[in-house]
Design a protein around this motif. Sequence first.
Motif, PDB file in Angstrom:
ATOM      1  N   GLU A 299     106.532  25.465  72.565  1.00 27.45           N
ATOM      2  CA  GLU A 299     106.817  26.398  71.810  1.00 27.45           C
ATOM      3  C   GLU A 299     108.250  26.685  71.857  1.00 27.45           C
ATOM      4  O   GLU A 299     108.932  27.170  70.805  1.00 27.45           O
ATOM      5  CB  GLU A 299     106.172  27.800  72.073  1.00 27.45           C
ATOM      6  CG  GLU A 299     106.121  28.941  71.273  1.00 27.45           C
ATOM      7  CD  GLU A 299     105.172  28.809  70.005  1.00 27.45           C
ATOM      8  OE1 GLU A 299     105.732  28.920  68.760  1.00 27.45           O
ATOM      9  OE2 GLU A 299     104.164  28.315  70.080  1.00 27.45           O
ATOM     10  N   GLN A 300     108.940  26.834  72.691  1.00 24.82           N
ATOM     11  CA  GLN A 300     110.332  27.159  73.016  1.00 24.82           C
ATOM     12  C   GLN A 300     111.211  25.867  72.779  1.00 24.82           C
ATOM     13  O   GLN A 300     112.576  26.079  72.218  1.00 24.82           O
ATOM     14  CB  GLN A 300     110.657  27.415  74.541  1.00 24.82           C
ATOM     15  CG  GLN A 300     109.902  28.639  74.955  1.00 24.82           C
ATOM     16  CD  GLN A 300     110.111  28.986  76.539  1.00 24.82           C
ATOM     17  OE1 GLN A 300     111.029  28.212  77.039  1.00 24.82           O
ATOM     18  NE2 GLN A 300     109.205  29.697  76.965  1.00 24.82           N
ATOM     19  N   SER A 301     110.987  24.775  72.599  1.00 22.24           N
ATOM     20  CA  SER A 301     111.390  23.555  72.377  1.00 22.24           C
ATOM     21  C   SER A 301     112.010  23.224  70.910  1.00 22.24           C
ATOM     22  O   SER A 301     111.110  23.942  70.047  1.00 22.24           O
ATOM     23  CB  SER A 301     110.749  22.172  72.720  1.00 22.24           C
ATOM     24  OG  SER A 301     109.671  21.979  71.926  1.00 22.24           O
ATOM     25  N   GLN A 302     112.856  22.253  70.762  1.00 18.90           N
ATOM     26  CA  GLN A 302     113.171  22.199  69.302  1.00 18.90           C
ATOM     27  C   GLN A 302     112.869  20.742  68.782  1.00 18.90           C
ATOM     28  O   GLN A 302     112.814  20.434  67.806  1.00 18.90           O
ATOM     29  CB  GLN A 302     114.869  22.388  68.889  1.00 18.90           C
ATOM     30  CG  GLN A 302     115.233  24.100  69.225  1.00 18.90           C
ATOM     31  CD  GLN A 302     116.452  24.116  68.962  1.00 18.90           C
ATOM     32  OE1 GLN A 302     117.267  23.111  68.212  1.00 18.90           O
ATOM     33  NE2 GLN A 302     117.318  25.229  69.038  1.00 18.90           N
ATOM     34  N   VAL A 303     112.656  19.648  69.902  1.00 20.79           N
ATOM     35  CA  VAL A 303     112.061  18.459  69.489  1.00 20.79           C
ATOM     36  C   VAL A 303     111.048  18.176  70.586  1.00 20.79           C
ATOM     37  O   VAL A 303     111.202  18.738  71.770  1.00 20.79           O
ATOM     38  CB  VAL A 303     113.165  17.648  69.803  1.00 20.79           C
ATOM     39  CG1 VAL A 303     112.735  15.919  69.550  1.00 20.79           C
ATOM     40  CG2 VAL A 303     114.447  17.895  68.863  1.00 20.79           C
ATOM     41  N   VAL A 304     109.999  17.463  70.094  1.00 24.10           N
ATOM     42  CA  VAL A 304     108.739  17.233  71.079  1.00 24.10           C
ATOM     43  C   VAL A 304     108.646  15.571  71.132  1.00 24.10           C
ATOM     44  O   VAL A 304     108.813  15.074  70.004  1.00 24.10           O
ATOM     45  CB  VAL A 304     107.488  17.876  70.478  1.00 24.10           C
ATOM     46  CG1 VAL A 304     106.333  17.355  71.431  1.00 24.10           C
ATOM     47  CG2 VAL A 304     107.508  19.367  70.302  1.00 24.10           C
ATOM     48  N   VAL A 305     108.791  15.152  72.375  1.00 24.61           N
ATOM     49  CA  VAL A 305     108.523  13.794  72.697  1.00 24.61           C
ATOM     50  C   VAL A 305     107.170  13.530  73.227  1.00 24.61           C
ATOM     51  O   VAL A 305     106.706  14.206  74.261  1.00 24.61           O
ATOM     52  CB  VAL A 305     109.617  13.277  73.584  1.00 24.61           C
ATOM     53  CG1 VAL A 305     109.282  11.881  74.162  1.00 24.61           C
ATOM     54  CG2 VAL A 305     110.921  13.225  73.069  1.00 24.61           C
ATOM     55  N   PHE A 306     106.272  13.028  72.212  1.00 20.88           N
ATOM     56  CA  PHE A 306     104.817  12.744  72.653  1.00 20.88           C
ATOM     57  C   PHE A 306     104.695  11.498  73.197  1.00 20.88           C
ATOM     58  O   PHE A 306     104.872  10.594  72.542  1.00 20.88           O
ATOM     59  CB  PHE A 306     103.938  13.198  71.457  1.00 20.88           C
ATOM     60  CG  PHE A 306     102.623  13.492  71.717  1.00 20.88           C
ATOM     61  CD1 PHE A 306     101.796  14.633  71.859  1.00 20.88           C
ATOM     62  CD2 PHE A 306     101.840  12.405  72.315  1.00 20.88           C
ATOM     63  CE1 PHE A 306     100.565  14.996  72.195  1.00 20.88           C
ATOM     64  CE2 PHE A 306     100.052  12.617  72.513  1.00 20.88           C
ATOM     65  CZ  PHE A 306      99.740  13.903  72.382  1.00 20.88           C
ATOM     66  N   LEU A 307     104.353  11.370  74.538  1.00 20.52           N
ATOM     67  CA  LEU A 307     104.151  10.090  75.152  1.00 20.52           C
ATOM     68  C   LEU A 307     102.758   9.635  75.440  1.00 20.52           C
ATOM     69  O   LEU A 307     101.814  10.489  75.633  1.00 20.52           O
ATOM     70  CB  LEU A 307     105.009  10.294  76.432  1.00 20.52           C
ATOM     71  CG  LEU A 307     105.473   9.019  77.222  1.00 20.52           C
ATOM     72  CD1 LEU A 307     106.750   8.320  76.390  1.00 20.52           C
ATOM     73  CD2 LEU A 307     106.046   9.518  78.598  1.00 20.52           C
ATOM     74  N   VAL A 329      99.076  18.420  67.587  1.00 21.88           N
ATOM     75  CA  VAL A 329     100.339  19.128  68.241  1.00 21.88           C
ATOM     76  C   VAL A 329     101.019  19.516  66.852  1.00 21.88           C
ATOM     77  O   VAL A 329     101.873  20.194  66.836  1.00 21.88           O
ATOM     78  CB  VAL A 329     100.963  18.298  69.155  1.00 21.88           C
ATOM     79  CG1 VAL A 329     102.540  18.723  69.376  1.00 21.88           C
ATOM     80  CG2 VAL A 329     100.247  18.042  70.513  1.00 21.88           C
ATOM     81  N   LYS A 330     101.022  18.249  65.934  1.00 22.28           N
ATOM     82  CA  LYS A 330     101.826  18.580  64.772  1.00 22.28           C
ATOM     83  C   LYS A 330     101.306  19.814  63.737  1.00 22.28           C
ATOM     84  O   LYS A 330     102.157  20.304  63.190  1.00 22.28           O
ATOM     85  CB  LYS A 330     101.598  17.293  63.944  1.00 22.28           C
ATOM     86  CG  LYS A 330     102.503  16.082  64.145  1.00 22.28           C
ATOM     87  CD  LYS A 330     102.443  14.975  63.173  1.00 22.28           C
ATOM     88  CE  LYS A 330     103.549  13.792  63.594  1.00 22.28           C
ATOM     89  NZ  LYS A 330     103.313  12.704  62.661  1.00 22.28           N
ATOM     90  N   ASN A 331     100.209  19.880  64.026  1.00 21.51           N
ATOM     91  CA  ASN A 331      99.469  20.866  63.253  1.00 21.51           C
ATOM     92  C   ASN A 331     100.094  22.462  63.671  1.00 21.51           C
ATOM     93  O   ASN A 331      99.863  23.221  62.981  1.00 21.51           O
ATOM     94  CB  ASN A 331      97.798  21.129  62.918  1.00 21.51           C
ATOM     95  CG  ASN A 331      97.553  19.719  62.047  1.00 21.51           C
ATOM     96  OD1 ASN A 331      98.146  19.392  61.272  1.00 21.51           O
ATOM     97  ND2 ASN A 331      96.312  19.094  62.317  1.00 21.51           N
TER      98      ASN A 331
END
Length: 464
Positions: A299-307, A329-331
Motif C-alpha cells: 500500500e505504501q510503495s510506489q512500485v511493486v516487484v512481483f517475484l 495484486v493488479k486489481n
Amino acid sequence: MNYNDTIIALATPSGAGAIAVIRLSGKDAIRLASESFKSVSGKTLGNQATHTIHLGHVLDGPRVIDEVLVSIFKNPKSYTGEDVIEISCHGSQYIQQEIIQLFLRKGCRMADAGEFTLRAFLNGKLDLSQAEAVADLISSDNEASHQIAMQQMRGGFSSEIAKLREELLNFASLIELELDFAEEDVAFADRTQFRELITRITFVLKRLIDSFAVGNVIKNGIPVAIVGEPNVGKSTLLNALLNEERAIVSDIAGTTRDTIEDELSIGGIGFRFIDTAGIRETTDVVEGLGIKKTFEKIEQSQVVVFLADGTKLDSETKIHVFKIEIEKVKNKYPLKPMVIIVNKVDQLDDSTISHLKDVLPELHLLSAKTGLGVEELKTKLLDFVNTGALRNNETIVTNTRHYDALLKAFEEIQKVQHGLDTDLSSDLMAIDIREALYHFGVITGQVTNDELLGNIFANFCIGK
C-alpha cells in the motif's frame, strides 16, 4: 527573538574527529574572537581583511585551549550578511566545548536551529526558497536530489517565480490605477497583453505543479515492495540489488518474518527496497503478522516487484495460478506500476524460458543468485521515473509548502482568467490578482510571518 546579538554554534557534526568548525555571527563576532585569539604572526584579528585565514591560539586568560585557524568574513560579504568568524580547531569534544563555553561567557548566545541561514534570509542574502534549499542540500543523499537542491539554492526556482510576480504586479498596478479613475472610465491595462500574461503564468504554474510528482519521489526516494510466495528468492534479490548480504537467505519457507528495508541509488535516483514476508496461507501467528505487514508495505510503495520461482512454474496449471495471483495484486492496486519477475532462470532450459515469454510477454527473467538480469531490472525501475525534466535542467518542485502555494496561486489565476473571459469589473478582478501575488510572495518570502519562519527553520540542523 533578538537577531542583533552574536550567536555561536558548532558547524560540523558533533563528536570527535580530525577537526571541528565553530561559527560565530553578529556585530561583535570579530571583536570577541580578537579578544581570545593570539596570532602566531602577532597581527590583531580585527585589523585583518575579510576572507582571510589566520593561524594562532585560542586563549582563556593565560591558558591555551588549542592551536586553531580563524577565518574572517566581514559584512556584508558573508553567508549571514553579518560579521562571521569560523574557528577550525582540533576535533576533540573537550576542545569544542571549551571554546564554545569561553565565548558564551563573553556574551555570545547559542544559535537556534537554522539561525545562521535565517539571518542570511533576513539580511537579504537568500530568499526563503533558497534558504529551504540549504536544508535540502544538506540532507541530499543521491545525485538527483543534490542537483535539484543546488539549482534551487542558486535561485533557479525563485527567479522564475519572481519574474512572474513582477509582471503580474505591473498589471495589478495599472488595474489599481483604473480604479482611481473609475468615474472617467479609463483603461490603463492592455487587456490583450494581460490575457497573454495570464496564459503564460498558467502554463508555468501547471508545469511547476506537475513537476512535484517527480520532485517528491526524487527528494524522498521511491519505495519498491518486493513481494511473492515464500522461498522464491525475494531476500536473495534484495541482496543482489544492494550487492551485500543484507537479508537472511534460507531454503526454509517463511524465513523472512518482518519487512527489511534498505536504500540504493540508481541513475542518481534513490530507491528504497522493501523485502517482505512471503504471501501464503499460514497458521504461524508471527508469520501471519509479517504477511499482514506485507500488504501494508505494498500500500505504501510506489512500485511493486512481483517475484516467482521459475523452477516451480513447470506446468500450465501452476502458470495459470501465477497469472491469477498477479491479477489479484493488479486489481487491488491498479495505479501501482508492477514488474513481474521469474527468478532462478539459471536453472531453466531454453524451451521453458521461451514458453514463459510467450504466455507472459511482460515477464522479466532474472537470476538473483548469479546476478543475471539484475542490471536490466535496475534500468526498468528507473524507467518508472520521469527524469526528462531533470536531464533538461528544468525547475522541479520538491517542497510541499511551495507546492501548496503554487496550487493556491493557480486557483487565483484561474479566477482572473474567468474574469477576463466574462468582462468582470476591475475592482473584483483586482482582488483575485492580489491573492495570486500573495501566494507567489509566500514562496520566496516577500510575504512571511514569525510562525512560518519558525516552522521552516526548526527543521534545520544547529550551526546552519
